[in-house]
Design an enzyme around this catalytic site. Structure first.
Site, PDB file in Angstrom:
ATOM      1  N   ARG A 157      22.897  41.236  49.857  1.00 29.32           N
ATOM      2  CA  ARG A 157      21.914  42.196  50.362  1.00 29.32           C
ATOM      3  C   ARG A 157      21.884  42.207  51.886  1.00 29.32           C
ATOM      4  NH1 ARG A 157      19.414  39.548  45.985  1.00 29.32           N
ATOM      5  NH2 ARG A 157      18.557  40.901  44.341  1.00 29.32           N
ATOM      6  N   ARG A 235      22.615  29.896  56.661  1.00 29.19           N
ATOM      7  CA  ARG A 235      22.227  28.496  56.611  1.00 29.19           C
ATOM      8  C   ARG A 235      23.115  27.718  57.563  1.00 29.19           C
ATOM      9  NH1 ARG A 235      17.917  29.564  54.671  1.00 29.19           N
ATOM     10  NH2 ARG A 235      17.115  28.890  52.628  1.00 29.19           N
ATOM     11  N   GLU A 264      17.741  21.270  60.843  1.00 25.99           N
ATOM     12  CA  GLU A 264      16.584  21.872  61.494  1.00 25.99           C
ATOM     13  C   GLU A 264      15.331  21.003  61.321  1.00 25.99           C
ATOM     14  OE1 GLU A 264      16.111  25.794  59.914  1.00 25.99           O
ATOM     15  OE2 GLU A 264      18.142  26.401  60.471  1.00 25.99           O
ATOM     16  N   HIS A 282      15.401  29.679  64.069  1.00 21.81           N
ATOM     17  CA  HIS A 282      15.312  30.168  62.681  1.00 21.81           C
ATOM     18  C   HIS A 282      14.186  31.190  62.522  1.00 21.81           C
ATOM     19  CE1 HIS A 282      16.198  29.017  58.217  1.00 21.81           C
ATOM     20  NE2 HIS A 282      16.005  30.322  58.369  1.00 21.81           N
TER      21      HIS A 282
END
Length: 324
Positions: A157, A235, A264, A282
């Site tokens: 998507r 990611r 992270e 992020h």
């Protein structure tokens, strides 16, 4: 449903205050995020919990499922769900849902912003002006998007939303994924190395997890070449971070625009020190509009499930049908 029939829901990690408010209005809500003794909470209420509301990037494993013997559904905040053991959920008959579609446009917008910022060195130009250097000399010329070829790793998507935006820039578009997509006309490469050799921009939009860990490695970066630019909005685990740092430092590739990182919120000092990077914390889906929509879908998945209408957006690893 009567008060005695109200399902018990456990909020593992806070997402947004409005999410907790909506959950509390429909369910008997318990919170683990602010519990002083998580183990005691799980021991006390675990057998009553029928649904989990899970914040982004929150680890959910088989050990937790064992503490929740009557769990039916895990509703996760975010499109990625690699931190949830969906195999363990499937074996227990637990449905896992996520929040796709509602964030695709926002993340795709940011991917293009990162690409432009990395190519044209927009943050560096901003710092140059603020430091007063423009008064002494013009900012150095930069690379360009003109005549570039862009490869997308993962044409789901978000990948397709990125590709649609790229069409307006007049660049060549190619992609790599597990299988070609018949509905698109972009060039398909059956290997990541082949894609990297054919393009000079690589946008990472593949899901995280064991299958994709470190697949953008030193060999892929070398194939991309010295004019190569890497953009990652997927990611951090998909890229071999040590190999990326070395490639940027050595000039194996030209630049990188990154919104995600391997550990992270810890970002390597070596990556921060590089001038040929654009780094964001992020924030791909991080707008008020999109996070509100994500929170609404998280809640709606739980409401739909407990009203007997099934999940709205289950992940493919935990398929659901009315017959079940």
């Amino acid at each position: 449903m009567t008060p005695d029939q109200t399902p018990d829901i456990l909020l593992i990690r806070q997402t947004r205050p409005d999410v907790a408010e909506r959950l509390a209005a429909r369910f008997r809500l318990h919170r683990l995020d602010d519990a002083p003794d998580r183990d005691a909470v799980l021991s006390a209420i675990g057998p009553r919990i029928r649904g989990l509301a899970v914040g982004a990037m929150c680890p959910i494993d088989a050990a937790l499922f064992d503490r929740l013997p009557h769990l039916e559904i895990v509703s996760s905040f975010g499109v990625g769900y690699d931190t949830i053991d969906v195999g363990a959920a499937a074996r227990r008959g637990i449905v896992v849902t996520h929040t796709p579609d509602v964030l695709s446009d926002e993340v795709a917008d940011l991917a293009l912003g990162l690409l432009l910022a990395a190519v044209r060195r927009i943050p560096q130009g901003d710092r140059y002006l603020r430091a007063g250097h423009w008064r002494a000399a013009s900012f150095p010329l930069t690379a360009s998007l003109r005549e570039r070829r862009v490869g997308i790793l993962g044409l789901g998507r978000i990948g397709q939303a990125i590709a649609t935006r790229l069409e307006g820039f007049g660049v060549g578009i190619a992609y790599h994924g597990r299988t070609p997509r018949a509905e698109v006309s972009y060039a398909y490469h059956d290997s990541l190395i082949g894609l990297a050799q054919a393009v000079d921009v690589l946008i990472v939009a593949a899901p995280g997890g064991p299958e994709t860990r470190g697949i953008v490695d030193a060999a892929v970066l070398a194939a991309l070449g010295p004019e190569g630019i890497v953009v990652n909005i997927a990611r951090g685990s998909v890229i071999d971070e040590a190999a990326l740092i070395e490639a940027l430092r050595a000039g194996t590739i030209h630049a990188a625009g990154l919104d995600v990182f391997e550990n992270e919120p810890q970002v390597p000092d070596a990556l921060i020190a590089l001038e040929n990077t654009v780094l964001l914390p992020h924030v791909g889906s991080g707008s008020h509009h999109t996070r509100t929509a994500m929170g609404r879908l998280l809640t709606d998945n739980l409401v739909s499930w407990f009203e007997g209408d099934g999940p709205l957006t289950p992940v493919p690893e935990t398929p659901w049908s009315r017959a079940r």
